[in-house]
Design an enzyme around this catalytic site. Sequence first.
Site, mmCIF file in Angstrom:
data_model
loop_
_atom_site.group_PDB
_atom_site.id
_atom_site.type_symbol
_atom_site.label_atom_id
_atom_site.label_comp_id
_atom_site.label_asym_id
_atom_site.label_seq_id
_atom_site.Cartn_x
_atom_site.Cartn_y
_atom_site.Cartn_z
ATOM 1 N N GLY A 133 75.475 88.952 34.768
ATOM 2 C CA GLY A 133 74.530 89.930 35.291
ATOM 3 C C GLY A 133 74.476 90.088 36.790
ATOM 4 O O GLY A 133 73.563 90.731 37.304
ATOM 5 N N GLU A 379 88.162 89.766 43.738
ATOM 6 C CA GLU A 379 87.782 89.152 45.018
ATOM 7 C C GLU A 379 86.902 90.074 45.866
ATOM 8 O O GLU A 379 86.969 90.063 47.093
ATOM 9 C CB GLU A 379 89.020 88.735 45.828
#
Length: 401
Positions: A133, A379
């Site tokens: 989440g 990333e």
Amino acid sequence: MARLAQTAGLTDVQQEILKTVRDFVDKEIIPVATELEHRDEYPQQIVDGLKELGLFGLMIPEEYGGLGESLLTYALCVEEIARGWMSVSGIINTHFIVAYMLKQHGTQEQKDHFLPRMAAGEVRGAFSMSEPGLGSDVSAITSKAVKDGDEYVLNGQKMWLTNGGTSTLVAVLVRSDEGHPEGTAPHKSMTTFLVEKEPGFGEVRPGLTIPGKIDKMGYKGVDTTELIMDGLRIPADRVLGGATGRGFYQMMDGVEVGRVNVAARGCGVAQRAFELGVSYAQQRHTFGKPIAQHQAIQFKLAEMATKVEAAHAMMVNAARKKDSGERNDLEAGMAKYLASEYCKEVVEDAFRIHGGYGFSKEYEIERLYREAPMLLIGEGTAEIQKMIIGRRLLEEYRFQG
């Protein structure tokens, strides 16, 4: 110029390493990559070959059995591997990040225990920061560690672990409020734990479950998983660096070099897309001549090649900045942002050059077209990179009123 993305100023050793990796990619990866990717099959034979080449220990110091090479050497090797099959570079990358974090932040006992076996490829690393989440909002991590005697008890769910199933060591970032009073900034109450486990899926050690592989659009072959901790007990000596509260900074250091890696992957995939595009353009004929002789295609090839060169130059600059010991978050963010965006554009142009055949699974460009989007989010998304770049620019160019 025989080949795009050449790097000036390399030593003889670096050139020899890159030649060895390039030959391996051409002979052992490219011929089988598309077939393995379509089957979503883990490339065990390729991984074994990379072990023999010493790639798993490329940046690990020689005293621990590695090659002791620079980030630049590593990034250039990743570029070559991604040119063959991006998934293979992902297998190496998370291992490399964990080894780098151990080298930079681990206790001496942790380095002695893990690094020699990581250099040999016997211990394989995975990196766990994200959760279902939170996305890029690392401060919202809810997984937690609670001190219980000489151990910590970890609970929570992590997401998007590359090598989650095949790894035997996972660096896991969780909240640890011990010693940090209520109201402490979230990034100062996080700790990285070194979690050892068995490879595979299901319960891989008491309290730790790897449910199975996540089915993905691309980036197949490498296993991407969840990680569920339910009463996972970890000894206190497996806190990275031996002290709690440092995990956020340790992880960000790892992500910084990881962004150079993702930039290198973007460069490699873009190079391969260009190679495929320029080759097909000389074979495919329309209106009585190869389509490469049509000005519209030449313009496209010119733009593609320029983007490959620009992305490579920025990636090399970011790696060299880090190797010099200087802060490189600005350069790494720029390189990752530019290389991933240009990669997407170059791959799409190569796809367009292939016309209808680009939509066929028989052609390699179809695989690259599905792989490139991962680089846009891996990333840190483009938006995160822009935030990093913008903040650093304001630091460097602060208005003096």
